[in-house]
Scaffold this motif. Structure first.
Motif, short mmCIF file in Angstrom:
data_model
loop_
_atom_site.label_atom_id
_atom_site.label_comp_id
_atom_site.label_asym_id
_atom_site.label_seq_id
_atom_site.Cartn_x
_atom_site.Cartn_y
_atom_site.Cartn_z
N LEU A 192 -1.96 6.97 -8.52
CA LEU A 192 -1.01 7.25 -7.44
C LEU A 192 -0.45 5.94 -6.91
CD1 LEU A 192 -2.97 9.97 -5.43
CD2 LEU A 192 -1.05 10.32 -6.99
N TYR A 193 0.72 6.03 -6.29
CA TYR A 193 1.41 4.86 -5.77
C TYR A 193 1.88 5.13 -4.36
CZ TYR A 193 1.38 3.31 -10.60
OH TYR A 193 0.97 2.93 -11.84
N VAL A 194 2.04 4.05 -3.59
CA VAL A 194 2.59 4.14 -2.25
C VAL A 194 4.00 3.55 -2.30
CG1 VAL A 194 2.37 3.39 0.16
CG2 VAL A 194 0.33 3.89 -1.18
N LEU A 195 4.96 4.30 -1.77
CA LEU A 195 6.33 3.81 -1.69
C LEU A 195 6.38 2.67 -0.70
CD1 LEU A 195 9.37 4.17 -2.31
CD2 LEU A 195 9.44 5.75 -0.38
N LYS A 196 6.91 1.53 -1.14
CA LYS A 196 6.98 0.36 -0.27
C LYS A 196 8.40 0.10 0.22
CE LYS A 196 2.80 -1.07 0.10
NZ LYS A 196 2.16 -1.10 1.38
N VAL A 197 9.33 -0.09 -0.70
CA VAL A 197 10.69 -0.44 -0.33
C VAL A 197 11.66 0.26 -1.26
CG1 VAL A 197 12.33 -2.37 -0.11
CG2 VAL A 197 9.94 -2.73 0.45
N GLN A 198 12.74 0.75 -0.67
CA GLN A 198 13.80 1.35 -1.47
C GLN A 198 14.79 0.25 -1.83
OE1 GLN A 198 15.77 4.56 0.49
NE2 GLN A 198 17.14 4.96 -1.23
N GLU B 284 3.48 0.50 -4.80
CA GLU B 284 2.22 -0.23 -4.95
C GLU B 284 1.15 0.73 -5.42
OE1 GLU B 284 -1.02 -2.34 -2.06
OE2 GLU B 284 1.09 -2.67 -1.60
N SER B 285 0.43 0.35 -6.46
CA SER B 285 -0.65 1.17 -7.01
C SER B 285 -1.80 1.27 -6.03
CB SER B 285 -1.14 0.56 -8.33
OG SER B 285 -2.30 1.22 -8.77
N LEU B 286 -2.31 2.48 -5.85
CA LEU B 286 -3.51 2.65 -5.01
C LEU B 286 -4.74 2.11 -5.73
CD1 LEU B 286 -3.17 6.18 -3.38
CD2 LEU B 286 -3.05 3.97 -2.26
N ALA B 287 -4.71 2.12 -7.06
CA ALA B 287 -5.88 1.70 -7.84
C ALA B 287 -6.12 0.20 -7.76
CB ALA B 287 -5.72 2.13 -9.30
N ASP B 288 -5.07 -0.59 -8.02
CA ASP B 288 -5.29 -2.04 -8.09
C ASP B 288 -4.38 -2.85 -7.16
OD1 ASP B 288 -2.86 -1.83 -9.40
OD2 ASP B 288 -3.67 -2.29 -11.38
N MET C 295 -8.98 9.97 -5.44
CA MET C 295 -8.35 8.64 -5.33
C MET C 295 -8.05 8.32 -3.87
SD MET C 295 -5.53 8.22 -8.27
CE MET C 295 -5.81 8.89 -9.87
N LEU C 296 -7.47 9.27 -3.17
CA LEU C 296 -7.13 9.06 -1.76
C LEU C 296 -8.40 8.88 -0.93
CD1 LEU C 296 -4.27 11.68 -1.43
CD2 LEU C 296 -4.02 9.20 -1.47
N GLN C 297 -9.43 9.65 -1.23
CA GLN C 297 -10.69 9.57 -0.49
C GLN C 297 -11.35 8.21 -0.73
OE1 GLN C 297 -14.12 9.59 -1.53
NE2 GLN C 297 -14.80 9.73 0.58
N ALA C 298 -11.33 7.73 -1.97
CA ALA C 298 -11.95 6.45 -2.30
C ALA C 298 -11.26 5.28 -1.59
CB ALA C 298 -11.92 6.23 -3.82
N LYS C 299 -9.98 5.43 -1.31
CA LYS C 299 -9.23 4.37 -0.62
C LYS C 299 -9.29 4.51 0.90
CE LYS C 299 -7.81 1.79 -3.85
NZ LYS C 299 -8.23 0.40 -3.88
N PRO D 95 -5.83 13.44 3.75
CA PRO D 95 -5.23 12.23 3.22
C PRO D 95 -3.95 11.83 3.95
CG PRO D 95 -5.91 13.64 1.44
CD PRO D 95 -6.09 14.42 2.70
N ALA D 96 -3.84 10.55 4.22
CA ALA D 96 -2.64 10.01 4.86
C ALA D 96 -2.46 8.57 4.41
CB ALA D 96 -2.78 10.05 6.37
N VAL D 97 -1.27 8.08 4.56
CA VAL D 97 -0.98 6.70 4.17
C VAL D 97 -1.47 5.79 5.28
CG1 VAL D 97 0.85 5.06 3.68
CG2 VAL D 97 1.05 7.39 2.87
#
Length: 162
Positions: free
Chosen positions: A15-21, A29-33, A118-122, A130-132
Motif C-alpha cells: 500500500l502507498y500513501v498519497l503525498k503530492v499531486q 510513499e510506500s507503507l512497507a519501506d 499492513m495498516l495495523q503493523a504501521k 485504519p487512518a493515515v
C-alpha cells in the motif's frame, strides 16, 4: 475512518500513501519501506476509500469492514492472508456474515486481510480503525493544488521574412 490517502497501485506490492499531486500524476510513499515513487496518470490506482465489498443487500465500504476487523481483533492483527481458503472464508463470514460468496473471491478476502494487517503493523489502526498518520506533508495534500496548464511557446515561422 480515513482511507482517502491510502492507495493500492496495480503491479506494485503493498500500500502507498498519497503525498503530492503533480501535473503528470502524483508522488506516493510506500507503507512497507517508506520509499517514494512517482506514478503517472496511466497507472491503475485504487483508493482504499473507494473500494467496497459485495453483500446480498448491496455493497459495504472497505472502511466499514476494516472497522469490524479492528473491533473483532481489539485493534490487533487479523489472521494471516496466507491461511487456507476455508479458514479465510470462515473468518470473513464472522466479520461480514452477508457478503456475497459468489462475487467475493478468496483472493479478495486475502487482499482485505493483507491490507488490514499492513495498516495495523504501521500503527494506523486507531479507535476509528485504519487512518493515515497526520504529518505536515499529508496535511498539504488535502488542500487543492492548482494545476498549471501547459503553455506552448509560439511556433517558429519556417520562413524568415526579409
Amino acid at each position: 475512518m480515513n482511507l482517502e490517502k491510502i492507495l493500492a497501485i496495480s503491479g506494485k506490492p503493498g500500500l502507498y500513501v498519497l503525498k503530492v499531486q503533480t501535473r503528470t500524476g502524483f508522488v506516493a510513499e510506500s507503507l512497507a519501506d517508506g520509499k517514494k515513487i512517482t506514478v503517472n496518470l496511466k497507472s491503475n490506482v485504487s483508493l482504499l476509500s473507494e473500494i467496497s465489498i459485495y453483500t446480498y443487500e448491496g455493497e459495504k465500504p472497505l472502511a466499514e469492514i476494516m472497522r469490524k476487523i479492528a473491533v473483532k481483533e481489539n485493534k490487533g492483527a487479523a489472521i494471516s492472508h496466507k491461511e487456507d481458503n476455508a479458514k479465510l472464508t470462515a473468518y470473513f463470514k464472522e466479520i461480514l456474515p452477508d457478503y456475497d460468496e459468489e462475487r467475493v473471491y478468496p483472493s479478495d478476502i486475502k487482499k482485505v486481510l493483507n491490507w488490514y494487517n499492513m495498516l495495523q503493523a504501521k500503527g494506523l489502526v486507531t479507535d476509528e480503525a485504519p487512518a493515515v498518520a497526520v504529518e505536515e506533508e499529508v496535511a498539504v495534500v488535502g488542500e487543492e493544488i492548482p494545476v498549471v496548464e501547459d503553455v506552448k511557446a509560439p511556433a517558429k515561422n519556417a520562413k524568415t521574412q526579409k
